[in-house]
Enzyme design. Structure first.
Site, short mmCIF file in Angstrom:
data_model
loop_
_atom_site.label_atom_id
_atom_site.label_comp_id
_atom_site.label_asym_id
_atom_site.label_seq_id
_atom_site.Cartn_x
_atom_site.Cartn_y
_atom_site.Cartn_z
CD GLU A 1 -3.27 0.43 1.40
OE1 GLU A 1 -3.31 -0.97 2.59
OE2 GLU A 1 -3.90 0.99 2.61
CD GLU B 1 -2.82 0.99 -4.27
OE1 GLU B 1 -2.74 0.42 -3.25
OE2 GLU B 1 -3.89 0.88 -4.28
CD GLU C 1 -15.74 -8.88 -5.53
OE1 GLU C 1 -16.05 -9.39 -4.10
OE2 GLU C 1 -16.78 -8.11 -5.69
#
Ligand code: HC1
Length: 578
Positions: free
Chosen positions: A280, A283, A367
């Site tokens: 993260e 990201e 998902e």
């Protein structure tokens, strides 16, 4: 201040304050059922009746909504008040299912406790009873209307604390039920599955969907390899279910108990929390360079993700594509760990012990499947794990401290603080700083501006030549307030949102404390103490930054390559669609 008389004793009290709070603050316990301070003060159930003398008249009044005024006289335990309260509880019992021995809340039920405290040995009122089918069509929460006392605490918490509002009254009079509209199941409405309704339900009308039997069956199946991962919050809350004080750290006993239950490997989700942070943080840096939407919003809390999908679909692309740590862990277990140990992933069962009912929903999301297999097979709440430990006859408080298995049991302080509001932000910033300023520099470790229980916490931090605007919200009503500001044009770079008040330490799967006295059960206080315990764990860790976790480094070396690699994207990331 006004002068009033409580049981013939004079008292100076704030004008307008309700009598229930006044009496409790002076050590006089008045029973109550529907009352939730600051959240639901409606005087519905009448269990808190007291006698009040005002203007020369003496009458029964619901103390939770009766305001103090000059000169009134309150009699909290007069024969008339006690008789009336007893009758109110008897009336509730006359409609109640009466299945105490088989109820999940047996010995931990507020109605049962009231009946006991009031000395009700026989229900003198009999009459017609409704029988409702149990609503159990979703994978997270079960509603049994037969046990509902219509206190409406679930409705209040859903609307006032979470800002969701999917529960409400249906029908009138004898047929009144509190639930989703049109008789629908929670899975068919905009419920975010957070379980805060379960936490405040005084009886067994709302419970998590149990998967204990399925997990026992998997453990007993010689053909299955059962891996358990425990969320960071469990180590500071499970002890409460065994009578230990709030915030007692039971990490070692937890590992020992899981091993004795028969799991083949005992790991911690904190490892995956560390991994999440590394992914993260990268990201975030990518998005700061213009690749993807800002602000980046954390996506590890499944209740929050569901809230976003239902109420703010325009922000779904802002969500981090990182799977939650629980899901990352499951995906890694069935790929990396399976390869490493020569295990057949088809025969692996991954169980998550989570403080959360929404994690049950998350585990079932389409998902969150990797290479054709569900990342996580079953999710147990803290409460379910406590039940399993009891079923196995394990004396939890006498267990020795043991370690989690390696390498997926290695974690840093960053992984531990994930479970408190602001922890994901703090952990991410620790790593982002190190990535940008240089890994070997002694960059700042603690970001106390993100700690504590303020609904929204904000800070500006300088990261090299950029000033980042950061925010943290917990409880989805606070998330709503923050998102509305974004919609009005306020700019942020990174936001952490956790669905539950206080973060996972306040999750909907945590121990319910109906048997404790009301002061001990104070939820806000308990969340603070649990969070403090996590910060203590963090301070005592050898590594406090996620990217320093040797197991995380090993996983990149042996399997993933580097953060955001193609393989990392395949296994650790996902996409939600509004
Ligand atoms: Fe949580 Fe998380 S912190 S969501 O609150 O990101 O449930 O504890 O396990 O996945 O790690 C919960 C807790 C938990 C995930 C992590």
């Amino acid at each position: 201040k006004v002068k009033i008389w409580i049981n013939d004793q004079p008292a100076e009290v704030p004008e307008g304050m309700n009598l229930l709070e006044i009496c409790r603050s002076r050590g006089i316990e008045i029973p109550s059922l529907c009352y939730l301070p600051g959240i639901h003060e409606a005087g519905i159930c009448r269990v808190c009746l007291v006698e009040v003398e005002a203007n020369g008249r003496r009458s029964l009044q619901a103390s939770c909504v009766y305001p103090a005024s000059e000169g009134i006289k309150v009699y909290t335990h007069s024969p008339r008040a006690r008789r009336a309260r007893k009758r109110v509880v008897e009336l509730l019992l006359s409609e109640h299912g009466g299945e105490c021995p088989t109820c999940v809340r047996n010995l931990n039920c507020e109605l049962q406790r009231l009946a006991d405290e009031m000395g009700i040995r026989r229900v003198r009122v009999t009459g017609e009873r409704r029988r409702y089918p149990v609503a159990n069509k979703n994978p997270f929460i079960i509603r049994d209307y037969n046990k509902c006392v219509r206190c409406r605490r679930c409705e209040a918490v859903c609307r006032e604390v979470q800002g969701v509002g999917v529960l409400g009254p249906r029908n009138r009079g004898f047929d009144l039920v509190i639930g989703p509209p049109f008789g629908k199941d929670l899975g068919e409405v905009d419920c975010i599955s957070c379980g805060q309704c379960v936490m405040v339900c005084p009886t067994g009308a709302l419970t998590e969907r149990e998967y204990i039997d399925e997990v026992w069956r998997a453990i007993e199946d010689p053909d299955k390899f059962v891996v358990v991962q425990v969320a960071p919050a469990i180590q500071v809350t499970l002890g409460e279910a065994f009578g230990l004080g709030t915030g007692t750290i039971v990490r070692g006993k937890l590992a020992a108990a899981l091993r004795r239950l028969g799991f083949d490997r005992v790991f911690t989700t904190e490892l995956a929390a560390d991994l999440t942070i590394v992914e993260e943080a990268h990201e975030l840096l990518e998005r700061l360079k213009g690749h993807g939407k800002l602000p980046l919003i954390s996506s590890c809390s499944p209740g929050w993700v569901k809230f976003c999908e239902h109420f703010y679909p325009e922000f779904v692309d802002n969500l981090s594509t990182c799977k939650s740590p629980m899901e990352m862990f499951g995906a890694l277990a069935k790929t990396y760990y399976a390869e490493k140990e020569g295990l057949d992933p088809q025969k692996m069962v991954v169980v998550g012990v989570m403080p959360c009912t929404a994690k049950k929903f998350e585990a079932a999301r389409p998902e969150l499947v990797t290479r054709g297999l569900r990342d996580v097979d079953y999710v147990l709440t803290t409460r379910e794990l406590a039940r399993m430990i009891r079923q196995a006859g394990i004396r939890f408080d006498e267990l020795p401290d043991e370690e989690f298995d390696q390498p997926l049991g290695l974690s840093t302080g960053a992984g531990a603080i994930f479970a408190a509001t602001g922890g994901v932000m703090e952990a991410a910033i620790r790593t982002a700083y190190a990535l940008v300023e240089g890994r070997d520099l002694p960059t700042r470790l603690e970001f106390k501006e993100f700690r504590g229980l303020r609904g929204i916490k904000e800070a500006r931090l300088k990261l090299k030549n950029q000033t980042l605007r950061l925010a943290v919200a917990h409880g989805t009503r606070n998330a709503r307030r923050l998102l509305e500001r974004l919609k009005r044009g306020e700019k942020f770079h990174f936001i952490e949102i956790m669905a539950c008040p206080g973060g996972c330490v306040g999750g909907g799967g945590q121990p319910i404390l109906g048997r404790l006295n009301r002061r001990e059960a104070d939820m806000v206080e308990r969340r603070m103490q649990r969070a403090q315990a996590l910060y203590k764990i963090d301070i005592n860790k050898k590594f406090r930054r996620a990217h320093e976790n040797p197991a995380v480094q090993q996983i990149y070396r042996e399997f993933l390559g580097h953060p955001l690699s193609e393989k990392a994207r395949e296994i650790l990331h996902t996409h939600y669609t509004p």
